[in-house]
Design a protein around this motif. Structure first.
Motif, PDB file in Angstrom:
ATOM      1  N   LEU A  99       0.827  -1.204   0.158  1.00 43.99           N
ATOM      2  CA  LEU A  99       0.018  -0.012   0.069  1.00 43.99           C
ATOM      3  C   LEU A  99       0.937   1.241   0.069  1.00 43.99           C
ATOM      4  O   LEU A  99       0.515   2.424  -0.515  1.00 43.99           O
ATOM      5  CB  LEU A  99      -0.866   0.139   1.216  1.00 43.99           C
ATOM      6  CG  LEU A  99      -1.855  -1.050   1.263  1.00 43.99           C
ATOM      7  CD1 LEU A  99      -3.029  -1.064   2.722  1.00 43.99           C
ATOM      8  CD2 LEU A  99      -3.010  -1.112   0.033  1.00 43.99           C
ATOM      9  N   HIS A 150      -7.593   2.801   2.022  1.00 44.40           N
ATOM     10  CA  HIS A 150      -6.047   3.075   1.691  1.00 44.40           C
ATOM     11  C   HIS A 150      -5.707   4.616   2.404  1.00 44.40           C
ATOM     12  O   HIS A 150      -4.636   4.695   2.927  1.00 44.40           O
ATOM     13  CB  HIS A 150      -5.930   3.014   0.233  1.00 44.40           C
ATOM     14  CG  HIS A 150      -4.744   3.056  -0.130  1.00 44.40           C
ATOM     15  ND1 HIS A 150      -3.944   2.747  -1.619  1.00 44.40           N
ATOM     16  CD2 HIS A 150      -3.327   3.301   0.484  1.00 44.40           C
ATOM     17  CE1 HIS A 150      -2.781   2.970  -1.545  1.00 44.40           C
ATOM     18  NE2 HIS A 150      -2.247   3.141  -0.413  1.00 44.40           N
ATOM     19  N   TYR A 181      -5.577  -6.162  -0.297  1.00 44.64           N
ATOM     20  CA  TYR A 181      -5.456  -5.379   0.883  1.00 44.64           C
ATOM     21  C   TYR A 181      -5.099  -6.307   2.195  1.00 44.64           C
ATOM     22  O   TYR A 181      -4.719  -5.823   2.997  1.00 44.64           O
ATOM     23  CB  TYR A 181      -6.506  -4.579   1.317  1.00 44.64           C
ATOM     24  CG  TYR A 181      -6.490  -3.250   0.215  1.00 44.64           C
ATOM     25  CD1 TYR A 181      -5.759  -2.985  -0.757  1.00 44.64           C
ATOM     26  CD2 TYR A 181      -7.338  -2.102   0.985  1.00 44.64           C
ATOM     27  CE1 TYR A 181      -6.008  -2.011  -1.326  1.00 44.64           C
ATOM     28  CE2 TYR A 181      -7.489  -0.932   0.020  1.00 44.64           C
ATOM     29  CZ  TYR A 181      -6.767  -0.889  -1.053  1.00 44.64           C
ATOM     30  OH  TYR A 181      -6.709   0.557  -1.685  1.00 44.64           O
TER      31      TYR A 181
END
Lengths: 138, 126
Positions: A99, B63, B108
């Motif tokens: 991320l 995010h 994720y």
């Protein structure tokens, strides 16, 4: 082959639950397995959200949902009158990157691709977008 | 979407957001996370028990919250490079099967801890 269609003349995010319900009802009548049904609903949810939020800029706009059953496949056609946009032309993101190294966003089309067996786009002869989501539910 | 906020005390103070409804937009999650962050919260557990769906917009918001909570602290670059890094600041609790699919297809789940046991989730913040 069975075909049903639903028309939302002023579709908005508030209609999402009803749209999903209609697709789910049809899938259940086809005895779709739960896993396939969940994935189809996720893909449809993504496509419909994109039409409403991106295509219509969150303003009310017409959406027609046509659901066709062919054997064990469920085919969802989504018709809208938003500016032309071909989601199948969007390059896939690299979802293996941490991320930290990604920019937020860019996952909508990826989800549609991953949760369907086939994703097709057409410009309708009279104008407007047609997105076709094919899911094997048997 | 509705959000209820509670505080828990584990090894560190943990802010818990109980989300209710589809996570399909940035608001109100990001604003509430920003309010909590500005008030000093650094450890956030998102209770996804009542979240039927997470769309790509919801993923983007997760995010952004991840980046917000990270602040100026870079993650462990070694474990980031090795692909084993998970955020110590943002964790998830009890996603539905559909929400889990969204998290998984976006990758994720590799970077955010997902807990099924609430007490263990709180205790995991250090």
């Amino acid at each position: 082959m069975n075909k049903v269609s639903y028309y939302f003349p002023e579709a908005g995010l508030a209609d999402m639950a009803e749209m999903r319900r209609l697709i789910e009802e049809t899938a259940v009548s086809l005895h779709a397995n739960q896993d396939a049904l969940t994935e189809l609903l996720l893909a449809a949810n993504e496509a419909l959200t994109n039409i409403i939020v991106h295509g219509y800029q969150s303003q009310p706009g017409p959406i027609e949902i046509e659901i066709v059953t062919e054997g064990t496949a469920l085919i969802v056609h989504l018709y809208d009158r938003a500016p032309l946009f071909d989601p199948t032309a969007v390059p896939p993101p690299d979802t293996t990157l941490p991320l930290e190294q990604r920019q937020p966003g860019g996952l909508g089309v990826h989800m549609m691709r991953q949760f369907t067996n086939q994703l097709q786009y057409r410009i309708r002869p009279a104008g407007g977008n047609e997105l076709i989501l094919v899911k094997q539910c048997g | 979407m509705e959000i209820s906020v509670t505080q828990e005390t584990g090894q560190v103070p943990v802010t818990v957001f109980q989300l209710r409804g589809d996570l399909t937009d940035e608001e109100p999650l990001y604003s509430q996370a920003k309010v909590a962050y500005d008030a000093g919260a650094r450890y956030l557990l998102l209770d996804l028990t009542a979240v039927p769906y997470i769309s790509s917009y919801g993923l983007r918001t997760l995010h952004k919250v991840y980046i917000l909570l990270r602040g100026n602290t870079a993650g462990d670059t070694g474990s980031i490079a090795a692909g084993t890094y998970k955020s110590p600041h943002l964790k998830l609790f009890n996603p539905s099967p559909a929400a889990l699919k969204s998290l998984s297809v976006a990758g994720y789940d590799m970077f955010l801890e997902i807990h099924k046991n609430y007490s263990e989730a709180i205790a995991s913040f250090k």
